[in-house]
Design an enzyme around this catalytic site. Structure first.
Site, PDB file in Angstrom:
ATOM      1  N   HIS A   1       1.846   4.396  -3.299  1.00 17.02           N
ATOM      2  CA  HIS A   1       1.534   5.806  -3.325  1.00 17.02           C
ATOM      3  C   HIS A   1       2.784   6.321  -4.154  1.00 17.02           C
ATOM      4  CE1 HIS A   1      -1.589   6.562  -0.469  1.00 17.02           C
ATOM      5  NE2 HIS A   1      -1.192   5.971   0.486  1.00 17.02           N
TER       6      HIS A   1
ATOM      7  N   HIS B   1       0.803  -1.248   0.010  1.00 20.08           N
ATOM      8  CA  HIS B   1       0.037  -0.021  -0.125  1.00 20.08           C
ATOM      9  C   HIS B   1       0.878   1.249   0.067  1.00 20.08           C
ATOM     10  CE1 HIS B   1      -3.222   2.726   1.225  1.00 20.08           C
ATOM     11  NE2 HIS B   1      -2.301   3.156   2.079  1.00 20.08           N
ATOM     12  N   GLU B   2       1.866   1.346   0.889  1.00 20.66           N
ATOM     13  CA  GLU B   2       2.769   2.340   1.101  1.00 20.66           C
ATOM     14  C   GLU B   2       3.701   2.626  -0.376  1.00 20.66           C
ATOM     15  OE1 GLU B   2       2.263   4.838   3.091  1.00 20.66           O
ATOM     16  OE2 GLU B   2       1.025   3.289   4.289  1.00 20.66           O
TER      17      GLU B   2
ATOM     18  N   GLU C   1      -5.989   6.896  -1.370  1.00 17.01           N
ATOM     19  CA  GLU C   1      -6.002   5.887  -0.374  1.00 17.01           C
ATOM     20  C   GLU C   1      -6.580   4.453  -0.909  1.00 17.01           C
ATOM     21  OE1 GLU C   1      -4.022   5.688   2.248  1.00 17.01           O
ATOM     22  OE2 GLU C   1      -3.464   7.552   2.149  1.00 17.01           O
TER      23      GLU C   1
END
Length: 378
Positions: A222, A218-219, A272
């Site tokens: 970004h 997920h990070e 997100e």
């Protein structure tokens, strides 16, 4: 008598009279009174002295209350607009401004990698990288005394997960660095430029490498989507709208709050959600169990009790995340099968493809040592 003496004789006589004539008697100062006002009456009665007001305090008057709407600014803006509308070139000016703004917006539209979402981005990636370098220096200075040793088991576990995720991120050219912070905070983030920071507390929530892959995927997502550059690009029209609202009389704070609720927060939640999708596909291609993301966000839902409503938050609620991820699982499993991961049966159980098997063969002894130490599950 000479001509010169005749010319200056009157002036000489006047000067002589000035110095020889005695001045008229002067009235003593204490008896002098003005003919236009009454004399000041003195009194022997005692009067208490009032304390002097300090320099920084305001005089005693009605407290200032911030106005939500400034009518004077509104009238000024109305007058300016009326004068502009009365000009013969008004419609041409409006057309030029509209066409120019629309042209800039369309020219800077692009598709986000993996998700394919169309978005506006005018800030170059070089600015994003510069901001990432500044942020990295600040974070290192803040947590310099809490960084765990590279030989710690937590640091090595994060490195193992990163070694499998990065080849499927499309960011192999970044200078990746892993830092584990000895802090119970449940958080992790990746700064643009490949700088990874994982707090020790999130490892307890991840409960294994598959859960940690969901967090780091997920990070990293970004950075894959360049969300930092997108946020900076979105802030430009928001600042412009705040200025317009303030010009027509609406308080800047109220205007900022309204635009934050209408544009900024929904855009952040959209990013997100997009990072959840890209990270889920990434961890699946890296032969991690995509169902581990369901377990991760289920545990995070228990951790975020008392969190504000979703419309007031920059992140979607964990409950909504679970629903979205559940709908993406079939696509994630297809990604895993397309990567040759074989049958995914549980946390940490995977059958690596041929290229990865050759890569792992060079580290067979290190892997056996980790299994003996109980660092790997399977």
């Amino acid at each position: 008598m000479s001509l010169f003496a005749r010319l200056f004789q009157p002036a000489y006589r006047a000067a002589a009279a000035t110095f020889t004539t005695a001045p008229p008697p002067r009235t003593p100062l204490i008896l002098r009174q003005s003919t236009f006002r009454r004399p000041i009456q003195t009194s022997t009665r005692w009067r208490p002295s009032l304390p002097k007001r300090p320099f920084h305090t305001s005089p005693s008057h009605r407290a200032y209350r911030r106005q939500a709407f400034n009518y004077q600014n509104f009238r000024t803006a109305q007058s300016l607009f009326s004068r502009w509308a009365a000009r013969p070139t008004f419609y041409r000016d409006v057309g030029v401004i509209t066409a120019g703004t629309g042209g800039v917006y369309v020219y800077n539209l692009e598709a986000v990698p993996v998700s394919g979402r169309r978005r506006f981005r005018i800030i170059p990636y070089s600015v994003e990288a510069w901001q990432g370098a500044q942020m990295y220096a600040q974070v290192m200075q803040e947590y310099q005394g809490k960084l765990m040793s590279p030989s710690s088991k937590e640091h090595k576990m994060v490195e193992r997960v990163m070694e499998r995720l990065v080849p499927h991120s499309g960011l192999e050219g970044e200078e990746w660095e892993v830092h584990v912070i000895n802090d119970p905070m449940k958080n992790a983030f990746v700064i643009p430029g490949g700088k990874v920071f994982v707090f020790r507390g999130i490892l307890d929530v991840a409960q294994g490498e598959d859960g940690l892959a969901a967090v780091l995927g997920h990070e990293i997502a970004h950075n894959v989507a360049h969300h930092a550059a997108e946020r900076m690009s979105q802030s430009l029209p928001v600042f412009l709208l705040i200025g317009v609202l303030q010009a027509i009389g609406i308080d800047a704070g109220i205007g900022s709050t309204l635009l934050n609720l209408a544009f900024t927060l929904p855009g952040s939640r959209k990013q997100e959600e997009e990072a959840d999708y890209i990270g889920l596909m990434m961890m699946s291609e890296s032969c991690y169990d995509p169902k581990a993301a369901m377990g991760l966000w289920g545990r995070m839902e228990q951790e975020e009790k008392g969190a504000p409503p979703q419309f007031l938050s920059t992140h979607p609620s964990s409950h909504n995340r679970l629903e979205k991820i559940q709908g993406w699982l079939p696509r994630a499993e297809e990604k895993a099968e397309g990567s040759g991961c074989g049958r995914i049966g549980g946390y940490g159980e995977w059958d690596p493809p041929a290229p990865m098997r050759r890569q792992l063969a060079n580290r067979e002894q290190a892997s056996d040592f980790r299994e003996q130490m109980g660092l790997l599950k399977g």
